[in-house]
Design a protein around this motif. Sequence first.
Motif, PDB file in Angstrom:
ATOM      1  N   SER A   1     -37.793 -90.078   4.219  1.00 30.10           N
ATOM      2  CA  SER A   1     -36.695 -91.025   4.426  1.00 30.10           C
ATOM      3  C   SER A   1     -36.051 -90.810   5.798  1.00 30.10           C
ATOM      4  O   SER A   1     -35.755 -91.768   6.511  1.00 30.10           O
ATOM      5  CB  SER A   1     -35.668 -90.841   3.310  1.00 30.10           C
ATOM      6  OG  SER A   1     -34.507 -91.549   3.599  1.00 30.10           O
ATOM      7  N   ARG A   2     -35.895 -89.534   6.153  1.00 32.25           N
ATOM      8  CA  ARG A   2     -35.303 -89.220   7.476  1.00 32.25           C
ATOM      9  C   ARG A   2     -36.220 -89.674   8.609  1.00 32.25           C
ATOM     10  O   ARG A   2     -35.753 -90.126   9.640  1.00 32.25           O
ATOM     11  CB  ARG A   2     -35.068 -87.709   7.597  1.00 32.25           C
ATOM     12  CG  ARG A   2     -34.010 -87.172   6.670  1.00 32.25           C
ATOM     13  CD  ARG A   2     -32.618 -87.564   7.108  1.00 32.25           C
ATOM     14  NE  ARG A   2     -31.613 -86.998   6.224  1.00 32.25           N
ATOM     15  CZ  ARG A   2     -30.504 -87.604   5.857  1.00 32.25           C
ATOM     16  NH1 ARG A   2     -30.274 -88.851   6.262  1.00 32.25           N
ATOM     17  NH2 ARG A   2     -29.628 -87.015   5.094  1.00 32.25           N
TER      18      ARG A   2
ATOM     19  N   ASP B   1     -39.259 -92.625 -10.377  1.00 34.29           N
ATOM     20  CA  ASP B   1     -38.774 -92.233  -9.044  1.00 34.29           C
ATOM     21  C   ASP B   1     -39.342 -90.859  -8.692  1.00 34.29           C
ATOM     22  O   ASP B   1     -39.988 -90.218  -9.530  1.00 34.29           O
ATOM     23  CB  ASP B   1     -37.243 -92.190  -9.037  1.00 34.29           C
ATOM     24  CG  ASP B   1     -36.697 -92.527  -7.653  1.00 34.29           C
ATOM     25  OD1 ASP B   1     -37.446 -92.390  -6.673  1.00 34.29           O
ATOM     26  OD2 ASP B   1     -35.528 -92.929  -7.568  1.00 34.29           O
ATOM     27  N   MET B   2     -39.079 -90.437  -7.467  1.00 34.02           N
ATOM     28  CA  MET B   2     -39.568 -89.114  -7.063  1.00 34.02           C
ATOM     29  C   MET B   2     -38.518 -88.399  -6.222  1.00 34.02           C
ATOM     30  O   MET B   2     -37.703 -89.029  -5.564  1.00 34.02           O
ATOM     31  CB  MET B   2     -40.884 -89.247  -6.315  1.00 34.02           C
ATOM     32  CG  MET B   2     -40.877 -90.269  -5.210  1.00 34.02           C
ATOM     33  SD  MET B   2     -42.403 -90.304  -4.324  1.00 34.02           S
ATOM     34  CE  MET B   2     -43.562 -90.340  -5.623  1.00 34.02           C
TER      35      MET B   2
ATOM     36  N   LYS C   1     -30.888 -84.082   9.332  1.00 28.27           N
ATOM     37  CA  LYS C   1     -29.803 -83.508   8.520  1.00 28.27           C
ATOM     38  C   LYS C   1     -30.356 -82.557   7.461  1.00 28.27           C
ATOM     39  O   LYS C   1     -31.250 -82.928   6.694  1.00 28.27           O
ATOM     40  CB  LYS C   1     -29.032 -84.646   7.851  1.00 28.27           C
ATOM     41  CG  LYS C   1     -27.785 -84.177   7.145  1.00 28.27           C
ATOM     42  CD  LYS C   1     -27.125 -85.349   6.433  1.00 28.27           C
ATOM     43  CE  LYS C   1     -26.105 -84.854   5.445  1.00 28.27           C
ATOM     44  NZ  LYS C   1     -25.626 -85.914   4.593  1.00 28.27           N
TER      45      LYS C   1
ATOM     46  N   PHE D   1     -41.614 -94.701   3.712  1.00 25.63           N
ATOM     47  CA  PHE D   1     -40.423 -95.565   3.710  1.00 25.63           C
ATOM     48  C   PHE D   1     -40.644 -96.594   4.813  1.00 25.63           C
ATOM     49  O   PHE D   1     -40.916 -96.214   5.957  1.00 25.63           O
ATOM     50  CB  PHE D   1     -39.155 -94.764   4.000  1.00 25.63           C
ATOM     51  CG  PHE D   1     -38.632 -94.014   2.797  1.00 25.63           C
ATOM     52  CD1 PHE D   1     -37.641 -94.563   1.990  1.00 25.63           C
ATOM     53  CD2 PHE D   1     -39.130 -92.759   2.470  1.00 25.63           C
ATOM     54  CE1 PHE D   1     -37.158 -93.865   0.886  1.00 25.63           C
ATOM     55  CE2 PHE D   1     -38.655 -92.062   1.367  1.00 25.63           C
ATOM     56  CZ  PHE D   1     -37.662 -92.616   0.561  1.00 25.63           C
TER      57      PHE D   1
ATOM     58  N   LYS E   1     -40.271 -98.273  -5.251  1.00 25.67           N
ATOM     59  CA  LYS E   1     -39.137 -99.208  -5.407  1.00 25.67           C
ATOM     60  C   LYS E   1     -38.826 -99.874  -4.073  1.00 25.67           C
ATOM     61  O   LYS E   1     -39.430 -99.540  -3.041  1.00 25.67           O
ATOM     62  CB  LYS E   1     -37.914 -98.463  -5.916  1.00 25.67           C
ATOM     63  CG  LYS E   1     -37.421 -97.384  -4.972  1.00 25.67           C
ATOM     64  CD  LYS E   1     -36.202 -96.689  -5.545  1.00 25.67           C
ATOM     65  CE  LYS E   1     -35.969 -95.385  -4.812  1.00 25.67           C
ATOM     66  NZ  LYS E   1     -34.923 -94.567  -5.347  1.00 25.67           N
TER      67      LYS E   1
ATOM     68  N   ILE F   1     -35.340-100.499  -1.715  1.00 27.19           N
ATOM     69  CA  ILE F   1     -33.910-100.155  -1.593  1.00 27.19           C
ATOM     70  C   ILE F   1     -33.387-101.125  -0.540  1.00 27.19           C
ATOM     71  O   ILE F   1     -33.659-100.934   0.643  1.00 27.19           O
ATOM     72  CB  ILE F   1     -33.710 -98.691  -1.133  1.00 27.19           C
ATOM     73  CG1 ILE F   1     -34.625 -97.760  -1.940  1.00 27.19           C
ATOM     74  CG2 ILE F   1     -32.256 -98.248  -1.231  1.00 27.19           C
ATOM     75  CD1 ILE F   1     -35.434 -96.810  -1.105  1.00 27.19           C
TER      76      ILE F   1
ATOM     77  N   VAL G   1     -39.705 -86.122   0.039  1.00 25.21           N
ATOM     78  CA  VAL G   1     -39.147 -87.485   0.000  1.00 25.21           C
ATOM     79  C   VAL G   1     -37.988 -87.588   0.992  1.00 25.21           C
ATOM     80  O   VAL G   1     -37.898 -88.574   1.746  1.00 25.21           O
ATOM     81  CB  VAL G   1     -38.670 -87.835  -1.436  1.00 25.21           C
ATOM     82  CG1 VAL G   1     -38.229 -89.284  -1.524  1.00 25.21           C
ATOM     83  CG2 VAL G   1     -39.748 -87.545  -2.455  1.00 25.21           C
ATOM     84  N   ASN G   2     -37.132 -86.567   0.997  1.00 23.75           N
ATOM     85  CA  ASN G   2     -35.979 -86.592   1.907  1.00 23.75           C
ATOM     86  C   ASN G   2     -36.437 -86.692   3.367  1.00 23.75           C
ATOM     87  O   ASN G   2     -35.924 -87.497   4.135  1.00 23.75           O
ATOM     88  CB  ASN G   2     -35.133 -85.319   1.732  1.00 23.75           C
ATOM     89  CG  ASN G   2     -34.522 -85.229   0.345  1.00 23.75           C
ATOM     90  OD1 ASN G   2     -34.450 -86.234  -0.362  1.00 23.75           O
ATOM     91  ND2 ASN G   2     -34.096 -84.045  -0.049  1.00 23.75           N
TER      92      ASN G   2
ATOM     93  N   MET H   1     -40.472 -98.579  -0.534  1.00 28.22           N
ATOM     94  CA  MET H   1     -40.868 -97.169  -0.697  1.00 28.22           C
ATOM     95  C   MET H   1     -42.171 -97.108  -1.499  1.00 28.22           C
ATOM     96  O   MET H   1     -42.266 -97.713  -2.567  1.00 28.22           O
ATOM     97  CB  MET H   1     -39.765 -96.409  -1.429  1.00 28.22           C
ATOM     98  CG  MET H   1     -40.055 -94.941  -1.621  1.00 28.22           C
ATOM     99  SD  MET H   1     -38.705 -94.194  -2.559  1.00 28.22           S
ATOM    100  CE  MET H   1     -39.353 -92.567  -2.818  1.00 28.22           C
TER     101      MET H   1
HETATM  102  N1  LIG Z   1     -36.026 -90.986  -4.555  1.00 29.43           N
HETATM  103  C1  LIG Z   1     -35.451 -91.442  -3.467  1.00 29.43           C
HETATM  104  N2  LIG Z   1     -35.348 -92.743  -3.264  1.00 29.43           N
HETATM  105  C2  LIG Z   1     -34.757 -93.245  -2.152  1.00 29.43           C
HETATM  106  N3  LIG Z   1     -34.244 -92.512  -1.186  1.00 29.43           N
HETATM  107  C3  LIG Z   1     -34.303 -91.186  -1.364  1.00 29.43           C
HETATM  108  C4  LIG Z   1     -34.909 -90.574  -2.491  1.00 29.43           C
HETATM  109  N4  LIG Z   1     -34.804 -89.233  -2.369  1.00 29.43           N
HETATM  110  C5  LIG Z   1     -34.167 -89.034  -1.205  1.00 29.43           C
HETATM  111  N5  LIG Z   1     -33.869 -90.172  -0.602  1.00 29.43           N
HETATM  112  C6  LIG Z   1     -33.164 -90.397   0.654  1.00 29.43           C
HETATM  113  O1  LIG Z   1     -33.530 -89.378   1.540  1.00 29.43           O
HETATM  114  C7  LIG Z   1     -32.435 -89.122   2.386  1.00 29.43           C
HETATM  115  C8  LIG Z   1     -32.308 -87.643   2.549  1.00 29.43           C
HETATM  116  O2  LIG Z   1     -31.769 -87.103   1.401  1.00 29.43           O
HETATM  117  P1  LIG Z   1     -30.953 -85.734   1.429  1.00 29.43           P
HETATM  118  O3  LIG Z   1     -30.778 -85.313   0.010  1.00 29.43           O
HETATM  119  O4  LIG Z   1     -31.656 -84.786   2.350  1.00 29.43           O
HETATM  120  O5  LIG Z   1     -29.586 -86.061   2.108  1.00 29.43           O
HETATM  121  P2  LIG Z   1     -28.290 -86.739   1.601  1.00 29.43           P
HETATM  122  O6  LIG Z   1     -27.156 -85.974   2.068  1.00 29.43           O
HETATM  123  O7  LIG Z   1     -28.367 -86.952   0.137  1.00 29.43           O
HETATM  124  O8  LIG Z   1     -28.448 -88.097   2.332  1.00 29.43           O
HETATM  125  P3  LIG Z   1     -27.384 -89.011   3.056  1.00 29.43           P
HETATM  126  O9  LIG Z   1     -26.793 -88.153   4.109  1.00 29.43           O
HETATM  127  O10 LIG Z   1     -28.195 -90.155   3.621  1.00 29.43           O
HETATM  128  O11 LIG Z   1     -26.427 -89.401   2.018  1.00 29.43           O
HETATM  129  C9  LIG Z   1     -31.218 -89.751   1.780  1.00 29.43           C
HETATM  130  O12 LIG Z   1     -30.779 -90.840   2.602  1.00 29.43           O
HETATM  131  C10 LIG Z   1     -31.681 -90.271   0.479  1.00 29.43           C
HETATM  132  O13 LIG Z   1     -31.150 -91.566   0.210  1.00 29.43           O
END
Ligand SMILES: Nc1ncnc2c1ncn2[C@@H]1O[C@H](COP(=O)(O)OP(=O)(O)OP(=O)(O)O)[C@@H](O)[C@H]1O
Length: 449
Positions: free
Chosen positions: A375-376, A365-366, A412, A236, A285, A287, A371-372, A292
């Motif tokens: 992003s974190r 997408d993935m 988180k 990311f 993609k 965002i 991935v989470n 990403m």
């Molecule tokens: N395929 C994806 N494309 C873009 N971002 C993703 C993708 N999968 C996960 N994320 C991002 O990874 C982060 C972690 O996701 P997670 O499901 O652990 O928490 P969340 O509670 O959904 O996230 P948030 O608290 O940011 O709303 C999220 O901000 C989410 O947007």
Amino acid sequence: MSSNKYKKSYTLSLPKFESVFFRAAELRPWVRILSLFALVTVWIGLQTLKTIRRALSWPEFYQNYSELSLQAEEITIDQRDGFPQYLIYYCVTMYLGLTTFTHISHLIKLVITVTITTIWCILSNVPMRAVFEWYDFWAYGSRQPIGHRVYLSVVMITISAAAITVNRQLELTSRRLFIWKKAVEEQKEKVADMRRKNEALVYNILPPHVAKHFLGRRKNDEELYSKSYNAVGVLFAAMPNFSDFYTEESVNNQGLECLRFLNEVISDYDALLEQQRFKDIIKIKTIGSTYMAASGLNNEESTKPNIPVKEKWRHLADLTEFALTLKETLNNINRESFNNFVLRMGINQGPITAGVIGARKPHYDMWGNTVNVASRMESTGKAGCIQVVEATANILREFGYLLDQRGLVTVKGKGKLMTYYLVGKKPEKSSLEDENFLPGIVPDIGSVQ
Ligand SMILES: Nc1ncnc2c1ncn2[C@@H]1O[C@H](COP(=O)(O)OP(=O)(O)OP(=O)(O)O)[C@@H](O)[C@H]1O
């Protein structure tokens, strides 16, 4: 006797000239037309010559029987053969012959047909009038009010009118067919062009291996496409200060200028993916201003069990290199546009599930913990830095990357994770120099700000 010899002695083959001729006739239309034209011309020419010779001898023939006391038995076979009504067959043959030339305009055929018919009518009614009258008398025993002379002229006019109509109709049909053929060819070309464009679009939207699957699948097959991978790298790359830059004011055309700038940045990132060294990296993609990308999705090698770390994670090193190149690219754009955008990046590696959502408007997408966490790593990182977790740091060290421990970061859903910032890479020089390498003299790429 060998089978080849046997074959040779029993194969029927045309003499060389014939085979060359038939091959030429098959391939070239003008050979077909010319040979047919020659055939008809020779046939009609010979018949015309014969007729003229006969016609010249008719006055003499007529003279001998002018007393009209002739009995049918007195006429020899040769003389019967010269009966005037036979002439009509030659003319009809000519009409038929003309009809076969589909490439000649119907107007030319019309002129020839009318000329032949006119000659026939003049011949039968003027110089050969007496011959026909004699024949009618001989055949019916008395003078006929409407003899063969008039009757055959009417027949000739009717046949020629029919031939002219058929020729015109044939030409109309072949012209229509030609236009249809052209239209079909144009349509085919358009369809092929559209198909090429669609394919290009699909290849732009989806990674090549997924695009291939979608283009090859059956119509109405709307089943979910998904695949699990166990060794994928996820990146990311966000521009946190882009939101401060983006304003919807009239000075920048309601935000359009900001979007134009973002488009240039993203396009430059996309262009990097065309480089051979980044062949294992796929853009997933954008965002907002976040880019990403993932690596190892089309790399079958990395999925094999028990392969060395350096082989398995080669694509992760490429992804890291890509992240550093993104940074360099943005710096260049900043220099040219007098901006000061910075990238905040997070990389993670591990298993994921990738797939295509939506059958009509597909989007690749993935998903997954990997991935989470990636992003974190980006969202909890620092502007200008690439943040990774410990497992990723250990792999990257294998490739000569230098990482600085950041400490425990609360993520988180994951609790506290030990994270690292990428600070650079050992220069790829001799092993001696490698041993003397001090982190303090690391080149500036990826340094913590
Ligand atoms: N395929 C994806 N494309 C873009 N971002 C993703 C993708 N999968 C996960 N994320 C991002 O990874 C982060 C972690 O996701 P997670 O499901 O652990 O928490 P969340 O509670 O959904 O996230 P948030 O608290 O940011 O709303 C999220 O901000 C989410 O947007």
